[in-house]
Design an enzyme around this catalytic site. Structure first.
Site, short mmCIF file in Angstrom:
data_model
loop_
_atom_site.label_atom_id
_atom_site.label_comp_id
_atom_site.label_asym_id
_atom_site.label_seq_id
_atom_site.Cartn_x
_atom_site.Cartn_y
_atom_site.Cartn_z
N HIS A 65 74.31 70.31 7.26
CA HIS A 65 74.17 69.38 8.39
C HIS A 65 73.94 70.19 9.67
O HIS A 65 74.50 71.28 9.83
CB HIS A 65 75.43 68.52 8.52
CG HIS A 65 75.26 67.40 9.49
ND1 HIS A 65 75.36 67.59 10.86
CD2 HIS A 65 74.95 66.09 9.31
CE1 HIS A 65 75.14 66.43 11.46
NE2 HIS A 65 74.88 65.51 10.55
N GLY A 103 73.06 61.03 16.92
CA GLY A 103 74.08 60.59 17.87
C GLY A 103 73.55 60.32 19.27
O GLY A 103 74.33 60.19 20.22
N ASN A 114 78.15 59.19 6.92
CA ASN A 114 78.74 60.48 7.29
C ASN A 114 79.76 60.20 8.40
O ASN A 114 79.39 59.98 9.55
CB ASN A 114 77.63 61.42 7.79
CG ASN A 114 78.18 62.73 8.30
OD1 ASN A 114 79.35 63.05 8.08
ND2 ASN A 114 77.34 63.51 8.99
N SER A 124 70.62 58.29 14.44
CA SER A 124 70.70 57.02 15.16
C SER A 124 70.22 55.80 14.36
O SER A 124 69.66 54.86 14.91
CB SER A 124 69.94 57.11 16.49
OG SER A 124 70.52 58.11 17.32
N GLU A 183 66.83 64.98 9.18
CA GLU A 183 67.56 64.57 10.38
C GLU A 183 67.09 65.39 11.58
O GLU A 183 67.57 66.51 11.79
CB GLU A 183 69.06 64.79 10.19
CG GLU A 183 69.68 63.97 9.08
CD GLU A 183 71.16 63.72 9.35
OE1 GLU A 183 71.56 62.55 9.30
OE2 GLU A 183 71.91 64.67 9.63
N GLU A 242 75.11 69.99 12.53
CA GLU A 242 76.34 70.35 13.26
C GLU A 242 76.99 71.58 12.64
O GLU A 242 77.57 72.41 13.33
CB GLU A 242 77.30 69.16 13.31
CG GLU A 242 76.79 68.09 14.27
CD GLU A 242 77.19 66.67 13.90
OE1 GLU A 242 78.12 66.47 13.09
OE2 GLU A 242 76.55 65.73 14.43
N LYS A 260 81.77 62.23 9.66
CA LYS A 260 82.05 63.43 10.49
C LYS A 260 83.57 63.58 10.63
O LYS A 260 84.30 63.20 9.73
CB LYS A 260 81.33 63.34 11.83
CG LYS A 260 79.86 62.96 11.67
CD LYS A 260 79.03 63.17 12.88
CE LYS A 260 77.60 62.70 12.58
NZ LYS A 260 76.65 63.12 13.58
P1 PGA Z 1 74.05 59.40 13.74
O1 PGA Z 1 74.39 60.71 12.86
O2 PGA Z 1 73.71 58.30 12.79
O3 PGA Z 1 75.33 59.12 14.50
O4 PGA Z 1 72.91 59.76 14.62
C1 PGA Z 1 73.68 61.01 11.70
C2 PGA Z 1 74.19 62.29 11.10
O5 PGA Z 1 74.58 63.18 11.85
O6 PGA Z 1 74.20 62.45 9.87
#
Ligand code: PGA
Length: 260
Positions: A100, A178, A10, A218, A172, A102, A12
């Site tokens: 997601h 993140g 992803n 992460s 998630e 976000e 983003k």
């Molecule tokens: P990350 O993000 O691996 O940077 O924690 C995962 C995601 O948001 O899908």
């Protein structure tokens, strides 16, 4: 049941056109050089819309899927700024991330909207990667299972058995995204198992056993082996680490080795 591992990157809101082309070309070379057998793992790179056309060309004849990070549920119409399932299908896009955290947090995406998107994706032959997961406050209140259950019920409203089986779920936990605070393998397993049990109860064990459940938050080459070793974790949704071709390639390699 043997479920084929699924690894989704992803990106983003990252990378400019030149960087995305370089990434695509390097990924093709790297996967080949490292002899990553793409028959043993499904790989998808979920990118901003502007990068899709170039990556489709670079990945042509390779088994690397290009995915979206969002879409609208209507086919066309007066929805300024949106992209429809028909448009994605027309470009040969294989999968789409839906719900997601976000998007839920910053763009007000609800379970109801997710349910419409999951159905619309299936109707267009695009595989949804449906994200669920609890916040830190929900985890601290021990409401993680109930939160995920509510999200699943809401996001699968109106979704049939056949479609449910083809949906990929990404668990998630928001606190792990993140932050470098990866879930322990046991807590990723517990959540994945709870999701599978819930789907089995709703759609039958055949569906529960078929659905691929990813862990996200992460993930890196340092923790992937332990996580994929859990029986109900079938792959990863990877943000930060997957911005780097070397990391994504390594995680694909480790996943294949661990699931042989
Ligand atoms: P990350 O993000 O691996 O940077 O924690 C995962 C995601 O948001 O899908």
């Amino acid at each position: 049941m043997m479920r084929k591992p699924f690894i989704a990157a992803n990106w983003k809101m990252n990378k400019l056109v030149e960087e995305s082309v370089e990434y695509g070309e390097t990924l093709v070379e790297k996967l080949k050089a490292e002899k990553v057998d793409l028959k043993k793992v499904d790989v998808a790179v979920c990118v901003p819309f502007i990068h899709m056309a170039a990556l489709k060309v670079i990945f042509v004849l390779r088994n690397i899927n290009v995915g979206a990070q969002n879409m609208h549920y209507e086919e066309s119409g007066a929805y300024t700024g949106e992209i429809s399932p028909a448009m994605l299908k027309d470009m040969g896009i294989e999968c789409v991330i839906i719900g997601h955290s976000e998007r839920r947090m910053y763009f007000g995406e609800t379970d109801e909207a997710c349910a419409r998107k999951v159905s619309a994706a299936h109707a267009s032959g695009i595989r949804p990667i449906l994200c669920v997961g609890e916040s830190l406050a929900q985890r601290e209140a021990e409401a993680h299972f109930s939160t995920v259950k509510t999200q699943l019920t809401g996001c699968f409203a109106g979704v049939g058995r056949e479609e449910a089986a083809k949906t990929v779920i990404a668990y998630e936990p928001v606190w792990a995204i993140g932050t470098g605070m990866v879930a322990t393998p046991q807590s990723a397993q517990d959540a994945a198992k709870a999701i599978r049990d819930d789907l089995s109860a709703t759609f039958g064990s055949h569906v529960g056993e078929a659905v691929r459940i990813l862990y996200g938050g992460s993930v890196s080459s340092k923790n992937a082996v332990e996580l994929i070793g859990e029986p109900d974790v079938d792959g990863f949704l990877i943000g930060g680490a997957a911005l780097h071709v070397d990391e994504l390639t390594r995680i694909c390699q480790l996943t294949i080795e661990a699931t042989l």
